[in-house]
Design a protein around this motif. Structure first.
Motif: not given
Lengths: 721, 456
Positions: B88, B218, B259, B261-264, B290, B292
């Motif tokens: 990463e 995605q 589901e 997910r987010f940037h912090q 993100q 999916q």
């Protein structure tokens, strides 16, 4: 060095840098400095310009300063006396009012890797630790570690260590993490930084302020903390809970590792953590970055060792994408095989079936092997597919199917009848040696059930003269003897011819010896031979019935989130052992892994060659390959053997020096042909081998390997590519 | 910890080399390059392990690399770090390089090497990652980016090995967004722009009877921000967006994802009720969300294929035979939208020698690629609702009936601009407090085919 005219270039640059007109024009001056750095990156030695560059460091232009510092750090160890000249400027910068300049100067001064630096950097570092700008403190903290690495054997400075421990309470998160890193390095000999309860809890409370890199690093440090009580343990786990679902894969995985480690006494907690992390792990397996996808897949495989059912419903996520690189596809197929169950078997097989005609032969063969693995549980469906593939009449597919059949019969005896029927009806035979061996094994082992077996075998015996691979010849001998035991009338004549040829005309020692062995054995009588030659017809360990074991998590959690899972068996020996146990025993040669390793210089090779004694000398039984040196070299590299030197062209005697490594041993070898002094070398290659340190088992394996991958064969495949 | 970082071109030229710990010599670059090119095909990201002289595992040097923009981004290490972190990080380094240099190519890295050294110097110290946030880095980075011309026919340096850079390069937004973020300072490029891209990658497997067997999306919302100062931005998504499998779908056309997910840095206090993301974008590119969706597509898959494959003997006596492949392809997008760069790959039997084709319009092309055992049919534009057909006659000497099994599965690649397959939309984009001066906001949607396979 890629540039031959390096002296010219350096001379020209020096002229330009010392030209007062250039020095007066800031932009031009900077351009020349940039040029120096560019040459440095390309590998040109521009260290001769050190003096001119030191002068250039006295500037207010920060960009220019940075470039010059980069230059100085690279060459300081080569020119320690000149580097001292730069230190004055650097120390002055360390007191600059601008924190950026202070930090920059301190960082680069600490990066000078030369002896005697410590006395100059110690005072600025200590001052830096108390600087009011966090940027400078970050640099100074790591500076302590750098200072220690300059003099690794000196006594640890207690005051600095205490100061670093105190700085763990610093308001700046990067300073905190840097302190951990620095302490870890300085106290390495004492077991690294101590994470006691106050520190652990302090770190846990700071987690939210840290950026993702620091988070995953702190999580790794916390691995060494053991909570005192279950209450404390669960407090910690609930604090970390949110990080399991972090959008950064590296944080989520590091958290999972910590969870698994801390909760090792609570399997339900572990299972729950695995369940919840399965979503981010799966997302990683579908990430846009192919490299991340690969890392995700490797870790999914690890998790599946303990929780095979965890990803069962998500099997479609492991279908291969059309444009994915093959290293991802291989992993996905391995996972698919593990995920098969009653509901999805039809779909998975259909998917795998579509890979079997892939344009890459390796991929097609892997897909066929995967179907073979599934066949151990769902024989009927898979056999239909495999039989259908034989109809394609493509060499690599036929060969892979036959090899799969062999493995299947070995592990799953109930499929024998169906396999034998198919093999008997199969008209064309595999062309490569692996496939031939597999077919011969099947014919020999189950000749009684394949009606056409003697006729197929006769074809091989008639074509023996053109057969290159000695492994095939050995397999043919064994198969023929076994067949003779069950169908003597049809086999007797051809067995006689085979033995006669192998004993009288064969030049390969191993084949000749094997033939002699069987011949003498047969002289002792049929019953005696039967006792020796026939063994179990299937895997006696009954691994199919018991199915795969669910391993405890502790088997793998120590390598979770390390390079181990990605590198395969190279980094973690225990996985190598399990995968080797999976293989049928006759694949033993795959257990040694030779590796290329870093190249040896001619001098080292020569010195070692003279120092060591020849351990073993053997005639290989085939002449030297008549290929161009490049091709030969490439061919040897394929089997992880490095070439040092060759005699050019057709000179007699012809010699080649090669070497390779296997985990701990370096193997050096000489290939020789046509030397008058060495017996047997006029017609075929003679190999002499030396080893450091001596490992006899490895030596045998090396020879086995060498004979197996007959060089001439290899070169021809290489030329085709 | 990282021992060295280097960037190599696909030909092995050293573009950037920085040694952080002085543990290893510069020779490791050539060791790495030899290893990675020794075998054909792409290599996994952990390139093998370079053992120490006596094969001692612990003193060995490990290389971890990613490929971006046709370049090798490599980190070497002597320890055993988290592969996720290193991968990463290298991806982040490449992304930052792209932010600062405008585009990612051998040429832009060569031109901006001083800038990249400066970046590396701030990002990593003594092998430890310090920071990768643009907000912090921009205070320290002083070098101006030299931007290469956006596109020139002669600039082929960014084409990867065999032109193989596939999906990743295509995901990049159009030229408007590929300029250096720092080029402000009153120059021409210094427009206050912000781009919000919704990018979805679609992977689909359609069975032989047209049954949808697997569908997988995605998606991500990506921001590319050129605003010099940061202010809070509110991104409004579809209000009816539902998350997770458990929620019941009513009769409304709910937009659903499994589901996300987010940037912090994303604040979610208004997300549950109003589906509003609040974020202070920093300069450069970042992924804020993100998501999916598996198995259940809200709409029909964009393409349906109706193939027929037949064997035809031209002259049975000399065993001259051919395969007739008739493909009818229908685009099930709404009529106003268009699919671009559609290409269809059909595997053909081994030993195919030549091919003739009948295509319905002159802008389409088709060719036989004997090396890949495949024929490639390319359609530059494919309007929604349209249906195209093509007939291919492939000459295969010595054809057997089993050879027909080798035809298929068909794989397609395409992009759908202004389309999201999940139906996720951005309702509004508000900057608060309102920026002084002009700020332009752009919202773009695109769907790419990650993998689109149709079995015959």
């Amino acid at each position: 060095m890629p540039y031959l005219g390096s002296e010219e270039v350096v001379k020209e640059l020096r002229r330009a840098l010392s030209n007062p007109n250039v020095q007066a024009d800031r932009l031009r001056y900077k351009n020349y400095i940039t040029k120096v750095i560019r040459y440095m990156t390309q590998g040109l030695d521009v260290s001769a310009l050190f003096m001119d560059m030191v002068k250039a460091s006295a500037t207010v232009d920060i960009v220019q300063k940075k470039l010059v510092y980069l230059y100085m750090c690279t060459y300081a160890s080569d020119k320690p006396d000149l580097a001292l000249l730069a230190i004055n400027t650097l120390r002055k910068d360390c007191a600059d009012p601008n924190p950026m300049v202070r930090g920059l100067a301190l960082r680069n001064m600490c990066n000078f890797r030369m002896p005697g630096m410590t006395e100059y950097i110690e005072q600025p570092i200590v001052a830096g630790l108390r600087d009011k700008a966090s940027y400078v403190r970050r640099v100074a903290v790591l500076g302590c570690a750098k200072m220690h690495s300059l003099q690794p054997n000196t006594e640890i400075d207690g005051t600095i260590v205490n100061e670093l421990y105190a700085l763990l309470r610093d308001p700046d998160p990067v300073v905190v993490v840097n302190c951990l890193r620095a302490l870890e390095e300085i106290l390495k000999d004492e077991g690294g930084v101590v994470i006691n309860k106050p520190i652990a809890h302090h770190l846990l409370n700071r987690m939210k302020d840290l950026d993702s890199w620091a988070q995953s690093e702190v999580l790794t440090f916390l691995l060494r903390y053991r909570p005192r009580s279950d209450d404390e343990l669960f407090d910690i786990l609930s604090l970390l809970d949110a990080f399991l679902l972090s959008s950064h894969a590296h944080v989520a995985v590091a958290t999972l590792r910590l969870f698994l480690h801390l909760a090792s006494a609570h399997p339900t907690v572990q299972a729950d953590a695995l369940l919840r992390t399965s979503a981010p792990l799966l997302a990683t397996c579908g990430a846009a970055s192919r490299e991340l996808r690969f890392a995700g897949l490797c870790h999914v495989q690890q998790v599946m060792r303990s929780q095979p059912g965890l990803f069962g419903t998500h099997y479609k996520r492991f279908f291969c994408g059309y444009s994915e690189p093959s290293y991802i596809k291989f992993r996905k197929m391995e996972i698919l095989v593990e995920l098969v169950n009653d509901e999805n078997v039809a779909l998975v097989l259909e998917e795998l079936r579509s890979y079997c005609t892939d344009v890459s032969p390796e991929l097609a063969q892997a897909a066929i092997a995967a179907i073979g693995r599934i066949a151990r549980t769902y024989s009927e469906k898979c056999l239909d597919i495999l039989t259908g593939l034989l109809g394609l009449k493509q060499d690599h597919i036929t060969s892979a199917v036959i090899q799969t059949f062999r493995d299947l019969v070995w592990f799953c005896p109930q499929s024998t009848a169906a396999v034998c029927q198919t093999v008997g009806a199969c008209v064309d035979s595999p062309q490569d040696s692996e496939g031939k061996q597999a077919l011969l094994w099947l014919l020999g082992e189950h000749g009684d059930q394949i009606s056409s077996a003697p006729y197929v075998m006769e074809g091989y015996i008639d074509g023996l003269k053109t057969e290159l691979s000695s492994a095939v010849k050995m397999e043919l001998l064994t198969a023929a003897v076994k067949m003779f035991l069950c169908r003597p009338a049809e086999t007797q004549d051809m067995l006689g011819r085979l033995l006669h040829y192998c004993i009288e005309e064969e030049s390969d020692v191993c084949v000749r010896d094997r033939a002699l062995l069987y011949y003498r054995l047969l002289q002792r009588g049929v019953e005696e031979t039967r006792k020796v030659v026939t063994g179990p017809k299937s895997d006696p360990s009954m691994s199919v019935l018991t199915g795969r074991q669910e391993e405890p998590i502790s088997e793998w959690d120590s390598t979770f989130n390390t390079l181990g899972p990605l590198a395969g068996c190279d980094l973690c020996p225990q996985t190598a052992a399990t995968s080797a146990a999976d293989q049928p025993s006759y694949d033993a040669e795959e257990e040694i892994s030779l590796s290329l390793g870093p190249p040896l210089s001619h001098e080292t090779f020569e010195k070692m060659w003279l120092d060591l004694e020849t351990l073993h000398r053997q005639t290989l039984g085939f002449p030297r390959p008549r290929a161009a040196p490049d091709t030969l070299q490439a061919a040897l590299q394929l089997v992880k053997i490095q070439t040092l030197a060759f005699t050019p062209g057709d000179t007699v005697p012809w010699k080649a020096y090669i070497y390779t490594r296997s985990t701990e041993t370096l193997i050096l070898a000489e290939l020789l042909q046509g030397d008058q002094q060495a017996p047997g070398s006029d017609e075929s290659l003679v190999v002499s081998v030396k080893q450091q340190p001596v490992n006899h088992m490895l030596l045998n394996l090396f020879f086995f390997f060498f004979a197996l991958y007959d060089i001439s064969l290899l070169t021809s495949t290489c030329m085709l590519q | 910890m990282i021992s060295q970082i280097f960037i190599l071109s696909s030909k092995g030229d050293h573009l950037i080399y920085k040694d952080f710990r002085g543990e290893e010599s510069k020779d490791s670059i050539s060791v790495f390059y030899e290893m990675v090119t020794a075998l054909s095909g792409d290599q996994p990201p952990v390139v093998m392990v370079n053992y120490g002289f006596w094969g001692d595992l612990m003193s060995g040097l490990h290389f971890i690399h990613v490929r971006q923009g046709g370049l090798y981004w490599v980190a070497s290490t002597k320890t055993n770090p988290s592969p996720f972190t290193i991968i990463e990080f290298l991806n982040r380094l490449a992304a930052l390089t792209k932010d600062y240099c405008g585009s990612l190519s051998e040429k832009s890295v060569r031109m901006n090497f001083a800038l990249i050294y400066e970046l590396l110097d701030e990002m990593v110290d003594f092998g430890y990652i310090q920071t990768t946030s643009t907000d912090i880095l921009k205070n320290f980075i002083q070098t101006e980016a030299v931007s290469s011309k956006p596109f020139s026919l002669f600039d082929l340096s960014n084409v990867g090995l065999f032109g193989a850079e596939t999906q990743q390069s295509k995901v990049a937004p159009s030229v408007a967004a590929s300029r250096p973020i720092m080029s402000s300072r009153g120059e021409q490029g210094g427009k206050n722009e912000i781009f919000v891209d919704v990018i979805e990658r679609l992977s689909v497997v359609i069975g032989s009877k047209g049954v949808l067997m697997k569908a997988d999306i995605q998606g991500e919302i990506r921001i590319k921000c050129f605003l010099p100062t940061c202010s809070e931005m509110r991104i409004g998504l579809n209000e009816e967006l539902s998350i997770g499998k458990s929620q019941l779908k009513g009769y409304s056309s709910a937009v659903r994802v499994d589901e996300c997910r987010f940037h912090q840095a994303v604040k979610l206090d208004e997300f549950d009720t109003f589906r509003i993301l609040k974020v202070c974008p920093s300069q450069g590119e970042q992924t804020v969300m993100q998501y999916q969706l598996c198995d259940e597509l809200p709409c029909a898959p964009p393409f349906q294929l109706f193939p027929s494959v037949e064997k035809d003997y031209v002259n049975r006596s000399v065993n001259l035979s051919m395969v007739l492949i008739f493909l009818k392809l229908r685009c099930d997008l709404p009529p106003k939208s268009t699919a671009l760069n559609v290409s269809i790959t059909v595997p053909v039997p081994k030993g195919s020698t030549s091919m003739s084709q009948e295509l319905s319009s002159p802008d389409q092309t088709a060719e036989l690629q004997p090396k890949n055992k495949a024929l490639l049919w390319e359609i530059p534009r494919f309007p929604g609702g349209a249906q195209l057909s093509a007939l291919f006659k492939v000459d295969v000497p010595g054809l057997s009936s089993a050879s027909l099994l080798e035809v298929g599965p068909v794989s397609m690649s395409f992009e759908l601009p202004k389309q999201t397959c999940t139906g996720l939309q951005i309702r509004f984009l508000r900057l608060s407090p309102t920026q002084t001066g002009l700020s332009q906001r752009w919202v773009r949607y695109v769907t790419h085919s990650d993998s689109y396979t149709i079995r015959i």
